[in-house]
Enzyme design. Sequence first.
Site, PDB file in Angstrom:
ATOM      1  N   TYR A 143       0.505   8.341  -6.827  1.00 18.72           N
ATOM      2  CA  TYR A 143      -0.190   7.228  -6.157  1.00 18.72           C
ATOM      3  C   TYR A 143      -1.653   7.599  -5.935  1.00 18.72           C
ATOM      4  O   TYR A 143      -2.568   6.825  -6.252  1.00 18.72           O
ATOM      5  CB  TYR A 143       0.532   6.949  -4.836  1.00 18.72           C
ATOM      6  N   ILE A 173      -1.047   1.275   7.340  1.00 18.49           N
ATOM      7  CA  ILE A 173      -1.224  -0.032   7.985  1.00 18.49           C
ATOM      8  C   ILE A 173       0.041  -0.377   8.776  1.00 18.49           C
ATOM      9  O   ILE A 173       1.152  -0.321   8.237  1.00 18.49           O
ATOM     10  CB  ILE A 173      -1.495  -1.146   6.935  1.00 18.49           C
TER      11      ILE A 173
END
Length: 316
Positions: A143, A173
């Site tokens: 990633y 988040i």
Amino acid sequence: MKRILVTGSAGQIGSELVMVLREKYGNDNVIAGTNRTPPSERIKKSGPVEVCNITNKEQLYETVDKYDIDTIYNMAAILSGVGEQRPLLAWKVNMDGFHNVLECAREKELVRVMNPSSIAAFGPETPRMNTPQETVLKPRTMYGVTKVAGELLGDYYFRKFNVDIRGVRYPGIISSETLPGGGTTDYAVAIYYEAIQHGKYECFVREDTVLPMMYMPDALKGIIDLAEAPVDTLKHHCDFNMGSMSFSVKDLANEIKKHIPELEVTYKPDYRQAIADSWPQSIDDTSAREEWGWTPSFDISSMTKDMIEKLTPRLK
Ligand code: AKB
């Protein structure tokens, strides 16, 4: 701005971004693009939805033509946890898919592309405290590799082909609308759900794990403010550090316990501990503050109060 396509609109950020953009620019002007997962009912009811897998170039181009799209928010991505289980899929979506988005923007002369990066662009050699804007980018996850390559490719398209592409390095988040899927920072959302529903949570990283985090309303305001900033004020484009708050799992558990005193948290670290340990603990976001006026509004206590108020009536 005429028409916006949000890819990954069934995901954690995409599902809330679509609604905020619809409120701002009009329901019919924001198209919710999704791969296989259907978007939420409120997205389906409030405006257009289109099956649009960014790895399928033809489908992407057709969607852009059909709705006369001029701006893409590319929120489709495979996150760090799933990316380590399926690295080739992470490359396919985060790189091949993103390259399709860039080529589409170049060929069709779109006004703008927004493409989030992540703190995953950093690695163990990066300074972990107050991580600078310009620093070592040697991630250890697939990633992270795709996020660094995506930042560089985006900046290349800006300089070489004049594609106006911008992005922020999001921290973890935290949000109450859609659960995140496949990330390392997912524990910071799951703990709220488990605390409200069961009064206990088994965490997959150690209690002293500190990571930078951000509440969803700040994350959405940030990416939209960056999209709207005049291009000549920007010295950076695809790689803005974006800080908000940093805390350990223990700090978060203690904050939630102010509302749910019976909460019990146990710890069973898995492969995601090594990922978390390779990421920064806090972020220097001076460039974002200076170049487009970034300022977060929420801290750990205002976020926790809001999360619990929003989730409790839904989960109890
Ligand atoms: C993840 O944990 O993979 C994401 C991220 C920090 O980009 N939430």
